[in-house]
Design a protein around this motif. Structure first.
Motif, mmCIF file in Angstrom:
data_model
loop_
_atom_site.group_PDB
_atom_site.id
_atom_site.type_symbol
_atom_site.label_atom_id
_atom_site.label_comp_id
_atom_site.label_asym_id
_atom_site.label_seq_id
_atom_site.Cartn_x
_atom_site.Cartn_y
_atom_site.Cartn_z
ATOM 1 N N GLU A 48 -21.910 24.758 19.223
ATOM 2 C CA GLU A 48 -22.287 24.588 20.633
ATOM 3 C C GLU A 48 -22.816 25.867 21.248
ATOM 4 O OE1 GLU A 48 -20.506 22.359 24.611
ATOM 5 O OE2 GLU A 48 -19.253 22.649 22.839
ATOM 6 N N ASP A 96 -32.432 19.896 23.544
ATOM 7 C CA ASP A 96 -31.492 19.074 24.326
ATOM 8 C C ASP A 96 -31.062 17.827 23.560
ATOM 9 O OD1 ASP A 96 -31.655 20.878 26.385
ATOM 10 O OD2 ASP A 96 -32.981 19.658 27.648
ATOM 11 N N SER A 97 -32.010 17.219 22.855
ATOM 12 C CA SER A 97 -31.685 15.994 22.116
ATOM 13 C C SER A 97 -30.680 16.278 21.011
ATOM 14 C CB SER A 97 -32.957 15.364 21.531
ATOM 15 O OG SER A 97 -33.472 16.139 20.454
ATOM 16 N N TYR A 99 -28.575 18.789 20.926
ATOM 17 C CA TYR A 99 -27.307 19.131 21.566
ATOM 18 C C TYR A 99 -26.516 17.863 21.915
ATOM 19 C CZ TYR A 99 -23.817 20.863 24.808
ATOM 20 O OH TYR A 99 -22.618 21.135 25.422
ATOM 21 N N GLU A 100 -27.197 16.897 22.507
ATOM 22 C CA GLU A 100 -26.520 15.660 22.903
ATOM 23 C C GLU A 100 -25.974 14.921 21.683
ATOM 24 O OE1 GLU A 100 -25.649 14.561 25.798
ATOM 25 O OE2 GLU A 100 -26.644 16.138 26.941
ATOM 26 N N HIS A 103 -23.034 17.388 20.394
ATOM 27 C CA HIS A 103 -21.984 17.880 21.290
ATOM 28 C C HIS A 103 -21.866 17.127 22.607
ATOM 29 C CE1 HIS A 103 -21.657 21.267 18.564
ATOM 30 N NE2 HIS A 103 -22.939 21.526 18.721
ATOM 31 N N GLY A 104 -22.735 16.160 22.833
ATOM 32 C CA GLY A 104 -22.715 15.452 24.104
ATOM 33 C C GLY A 104 -22.644 13.957 23.911
ATOM 34 N N LYS A 105 -23.560 13.249 24.548
ATOM 35 C CA LYS A 105 -23.632 11.786 24.422
ATOM 36 C C LYS A 105 -24.690 11.464 23.374
ATOM 37 C CE LYS A 105 -23.755 7.578 27.223
ATOM 38 N NZ LYS A 105 -22.488 7.118 26.662
ATOM 39 N N ALA A 106 -24.227 11.076 22.198
ATOM 40 C CA ALA A 106 -25.115 10.922 21.044
ATOM 41 C C ALA A 106 -26.220 9.901 21.282
ATOM 42 C CB ALA A 106 -24.307 10.551 19.809
ATOM 43 N N ILE A 108 -27.825 9.167 23.972
ATOM 44 C CA ILE A 108 -28.889 9.757 24.790
ATOM 45 C C ILE A 108 -29.742 10.692 23.941
ATOM 46 C CG2 ILE A 108 -29.368 11.357 26.689
ATOM 47 C CD1 ILE A 108 -26.970 10.173 28.140
ATOM 48 N N GLY A 109 -29.084 11.541 23.170
ATOM 49 C CA GLY A 109 -29.827 12.463 22.315
ATOM 50 C C GLY A 109 -30.681 11.749 21.294
#
Length: 208
Positions: A48, A96-97, A99-100, A103-106, A108-109
């Motif tokens: 991250e 950003d994609s 990262y999502e 580490h974020g909302k898969a 969306i990425g």
């Protein structure tokens, strides 16, 4: 899933390779794929805190694709060219994609990445699934189209209709069924997901 076929595949694999992936032939094959080296590289490169270095991160993404034995030789230079020519906002969306996804909302990425890669007809299952599959060897799945289609057909996985255009819904459903299959298999056949899927691939009727 057809559990009988899965158990038969396990029996046949053990007959050919006693000890599963600890068999010398399987160890030799594993060395060619460098799964653990790439996994270690991904865990370090896409942690991250590394996402504040977007240029280095994108360079490392290209390195993973270039070094992966699971990605077509035709896709590697095209992906490298795409990353190298991406400008400004495109580079930000790529970072950003990823990262999502990691580490974020898969979901969306995944959608962000697909939408951008479609520009150069690079929204491919292999390219989108590679980094997550190495980053989380026991949770994510590498998607190689012919292998995916073969596993679905041979092991009779329900409610899955493969399409060449990647979608989060299909990935999520396919991954869930692969992880379910792992629960019925001997530990020696599932040291990680790439190995387990390799076992399934080698069990297909048309496998060479």
């Amino acid at each position: 899933m057809n559990l009988q076929k899965l158990k038969h595949a396990q029996k046949q694999f053990f007959s050919a390779y006693p000890g599963g992936f600890s068999h010398p032939d399987m160890i030799a094959i594993g060395k060619k794929h460098n799964v653990h080296k790439l996994a270690d590289f991904c865990v370090e490169s896409f942690a991250e805190e590394r996402f504040n270095q977007p240029d280095e991160l994108l360079d490392n993404w290209v390195k993973v694709v270039s070094r992966s034995s699971m990605i077509s030789l035709f896709e590697k230079p095209k992906f490298k060219g795409f990353i190298n020519t991406a400008m400004g906002d495109e580079r930000k969306v790529l970072v950003d994609s990823l990262y999502e996804i990691l580490h974020g909302k898969a979901s969306i990425g995944f959608s962000l990445q697909c939408d951008l890669l479609k520009r150069d007809k690079l929204a491919k299952w292999t390219l989108i699934s590679a980094v997550p599959a190495y980053y989380r060897l026991h949770d994510e799945i590498f998607m190689k189209p012919n292998t995916v289609k073969g596993i679905i057909a041979h092991f009779e996985l329900p409610d899955l209709l493969y399409k060449p255009s990647p979608s989060w819904a299909f990935y999520q459903h396919y991954r869930a069924q692969i992880l379910q299959m792992k629960a019925h298999i001997d530990e020696s056949l599932k040291p990680n997901n790439p190995a387990f899927c390799g076992f399934l691939m080698m069990s297909l009727p048309n496998a060479k």
